[in-house]
Design a protein around this motif. Structure first.
Motif, PDB file in Angstrom:
ATOM      1  N   MET A 186      11.035  -3.853  -6.747  1.00  0.00           N
ATOM      2  CA  MET A 186      10.894  -3.747  -5.293  1.00  0.00           C
ATOM      3  C   MET A 186      10.838  -5.104  -4.604  1.00  0.00           C
ATOM      4  N   LYS A 187      10.523  -6.166  -5.330  1.00  0.00           N
ATOM      5  CA  LYS A 187      10.516  -7.514  -4.751  1.00  0.00           C
ATOM      6  C   LYS A 187      11.923  -8.037  -4.520  1.00  0.00           C
TER       7      LYS A 187
ATOM      8  N   ILE B 154      11.124   7.717  -6.782  1.00  0.00           N
ATOM      9  CA  ILE B 154      10.256   6.815  -6.029  1.00  0.00           C
ATOM     10  C   ILE B 154      11.076   5.828  -5.216  1.00  0.00           C
ATOM     11  N   ILE B 155      12.021   5.155  -5.864  1.00  0.00           N
ATOM     12  CA  ILE B 155      12.772   4.122  -5.131  1.00  0.00           C
ATOM     13  C   ILE B 155      13.664   4.739  -4.060  1.00  0.00           C
TER      14      ILE B 155
ATOM     15  N   GLU C 182       0.834  -1.202   0.000  1.00  0.00           N
ATOM     16  CA  GLU C 182       0.000   0.000   0.000  1.00  0.00           C
ATOM     17  C   GLU C 182       0.873   1.259   0.000  1.00  0.00           C
ATOM     18  N   TYR C 183       1.909   1.268   0.835  1.00  0.00           N
ATOM     19  CA  TYR C 183       2.811   2.413   0.910  1.00  0.00           C
ATOM     20  C   TYR C 183       3.549   2.606  -0.415  1.00  0.00           C
ATOM     21  N   MET C 184       3.978   1.482  -1.025  1.00  0.00           N
ATOM     22  CA  MET C 184       4.654   1.572  -2.324  1.00  0.00           C
ATOM     23  C   MET C 184       3.699   2.158  -3.366  1.00  0.00           C
ATOM     24  N   GLY C 185       2.444   1.715  -3.355  1.00  0.00           N
ATOM     25  CA  GLY C 185       1.464   2.229  -4.309  1.00  0.00           C
ATOM     26  C   GLY C 185       1.197   3.708  -4.113  1.00  0.00           C
ATOM     27  N   GLU C 186       1.070   4.140  -2.856  1.00  0.00           N
ATOM     28  CA  GLU C 186       0.856   5.562  -2.567  1.00  0.00           C
ATOM     29  C   GLU C 186       2.010   6.392  -3.100  1.00  0.00           C
TER      30      GLU C 186
ATOM     31  N   PRO D 254       8.776  11.206   3.603  1.00  0.00           N
ATOM     32  CA  PRO D 254       7.407  10.730   3.803  1.00  0.00           C
ATOM     33  C   PRO D 254       6.548  11.034   2.580  1.00  0.00           C
ATOM     34  N   SER D 255       5.646  10.124   2.303  1.00  0.00           N
ATOM     35  CA  SER D 255       4.691  10.389   1.234  1.00  0.00           C
ATOM     36  C   SER D 255       3.314  10.482   1.869  1.00  0.00           C
ATOM     37  N   MET D 256       2.489  11.280   1.256  1.00  0.00           N
ATOM     38  CA  MET D 256       1.155  11.452   1.809  1.00  0.00           C
ATOM     39  C   MET D 256       0.190  11.657   0.660  1.00  0.00           C
ATOM     40  N   THR D 257      -0.826  10.851   0.623  1.00  0.00           N
ATOM     41  CA  THR D 257      -1.883  11.032  -0.358  1.00  0.00           C
ATOM     42  C   THR D 257      -2.962  11.859   0.317  1.00  0.00           C
TER      43      THR D 257
END
Length: 155
Positions: A62-63, A29-30, A4-8, A139-142
């Motif tokens: 990311m895997k 992103i990475i 979920e965090y990766m998707g956000e 930090p990322s925030m949607t």
């Protein structure tokens, strides 16, 4: 890091939800997710991606296990320049290290970093604090659109 965090984080850059981002955005992103690769490593990772990186390519990447430098590695490297074992480096020494050794940063990049770290009255930066600053993911925030609309008076 959960999916979920990766998707956000992904969708901060893929606002139109095309499941594609520019290669430069993939790098942002990475890195914001804690993958601290050098430019040479990034070139190797992305060499088969083309101009756009798909979400599937991102998730596959990311895997893979990440064995990059740790906070302890960075701390040990900086402590090697602390000849008096004080736990501090002069801000000017940090600037010199970052602009002259390894993957060199520009003066502007270093100036931006130095604006965000605490420099004491003697012009020194505490190594532990500097390492923590460098290693803390961005930090990322949607934004919650409904909440924003409420705050703006139901607009």
């Amino acid at each position: 890091i959960n999916a979920e965090y990766m998707g956000e984080t992904w969708y901060l850059f893929d606002e139109k939800k095309t499941d594609k981002v520019a290669k430069a955005d993939f790098v942002h992103i990475i890195r914001s997710l804690g993958r601290k690769h050098t430019e040479a490593e990034i070139a190797e990772i992305t060499k088969g991606f083309g101009d756009q990186v798909t979400m599937d390519q991102f998730l596959d990447y990311m895997k893979k296990p990440y064995t990059g430098p740790t906070e302890e590695d960075l701390k040990a490297a900086l402590q090697a320049f602390d000849g008096s074992d004080s736990g501090y480096l002069k801000a000017t020494e940090i600037t010199s290290l970052l602009t002259t050794l390894g993957e060199k940063m520009s003066e502007e990049e270093v100036a931006q970093i130095m604006k965000e770290v605490e420099v004491d009255g003697e012009g020194r930066v505490k190594i532990d604090d500097f390492v923590k600053y460098l290693c803390t993911p961005v930090p990322s925030m949607t934004p919650n659109i409904e909440e924003l609309q409420k705050q703006l008076g139901g607009a």
